[in-house]
Design an enzyme around this catalytic site. Structure first.
Site, PDB file in Angstrom:
ATOM      1  N   SER A 129       0.845  -1.187   0.000  1.00  0.00           N
ATOM      2  CA  SER A 129       0.000   0.000   0.000  1.00  0.00           C
ATOM      3  C   SER A 129       0.880   1.236   0.000  1.00  0.00           C
ATOM      4  CB  SER A 129      -0.905   0.024   1.237  1.00  0.00           C
ATOM      5  OG  SER A 129      -1.627   1.246   1.310  1.00  0.00           O
ATOM      6  N   TYR A 142      -1.981  -0.200  10.187  1.00  0.00           N
ATOM      7  CA  TYR A 142      -2.029  -0.611   8.778  1.00  0.00           C
ATOM      8  C   TYR A 142      -0.757  -0.169   8.058  1.00  0.00           C
ATOM      9  CZ  TYR A 142      -3.809  -1.173   4.009  1.00  0.00           C
ATOM     10  OH  TYR A 142      -3.979  -1.552   2.692  1.00  0.00           O
TER      11      TYR A 142
END
Length: 267
Positions: A129, A142
């Site tokens: 990501s 995250y």
């Protein structure tokens, strides 16, 4: 012979788009889900796999190899979102997120490497990501789990060079998928000192996903990588400003970059 591809988390979102695209291009594609019985109309095979369960990982990898006699490409796509003030996220939820986003992909890689070494060829693509390049407020866990996967891939690449096995990261920005619905959200507590800023940030994050890019952009990018003889270690896929944010982090002083992020999230 057609190349054989295994995609973890291939039943929806980016994984589904990549699987459908590669199937159209003539690849033999296997996707995975914890509940494959829910995806009987998939255009490619969906097998049972939970990246937090090593037994299901081994069984699925063995099934693909038994069916096809080889495994050319692994796409580590299965992942989970998590949001909240780090102070208020239960330790068990932090560990669970790392089990899915970090340890899970590593265990799938370990399962496919013996076959790829035997073949003296293979490509492993880890879906990370853009959030993994920076510590984002209320997405810190995250960011950390995806950033850890980015870094360990760099080490893995060097260890696997001698076996003619390539590994790369593809870091997507915001895409229109169902990831927001599947996130763990730390609850907005009335007595929390973070209630207002976390609530505002959560709303902004969900808007970004809802208005995100078409996942087919990722499918096209991955197809190009598969057809690249010597893939790079890192690829970024998304809107210009999302990718440019990584460049800004490299060139701006820490405090300036931090201020930009805080302004963006209205903190």
């Amino acid at each position: 012979m057609s190349k054989v591809v295994l995609i973890t988390g291939g039943s929806s979102g980016i994984g589904k788009s990549v699987g459908e695209y590669l199937t159209q291009k003539g690849f033999v594609v296997y996707g995975t889900s914890r509940n494959p019985e829910n995806y009987k109309n998939s255009t490619f095979s969906i097998l049972k796999l939970d990246v937090k369960n090593n037994d299901t990982i081994r069984e699925t990898v063995n099934t693909v190899i038994e069916n096809e006699g080889k495994l050319d490409i692994l796409i580590n796509n299965a992942g989970a979102g998590i949001t909240g003030p780090i102070e208020e996220i239960p330790e068990a939820e932090i560990k669970a997120n790392f089990d899915t986003n970090f340890f899970g992909p590593i265990n799938v890689i370990k399962a496919v490497l013996p076959q790829m070494r035997k073949q003296q060829s293979g490509l492993i693509i880890n879906i990370t990501s853009i959030a993994g390049y920076m510590g984002l407020p209320y997405r810190g866990v995250y960011s950390a789990s995806k950033g850890a996967l980015e870094l360990i891939t760099e080490a893995f690449r060097m260890e696997l060079k001698g076996f003619n096995i390539n590994m790369t990261n593809v870091a997507p920005g915001d895409f229109a998928t169902n990831i927001a619905a599947g996130r763990y959200h730390a609850p907005l507590l009335d007595d929390s000192p973070y209630k207002k800023p976390y609530g505002n940030t959560l709303k902004l994050m969900n808007e970004h996903v809802d208005s995100g890019s078409n996942p087919n952009m990722m499918a096209e990018a991955i197809y190009k990588i598969i057809n690249t003889k010597h893939p790079k270690g890192h690829y970024k896929v998304g809107e210009f400003m999302q990718k440019f944010s990584i460049v800004l982090k490299r060139i701006l002083p820490d405090k300036v970059y931090e201020k930009l992020l805080m302004n963006h999230y209205k903190l």
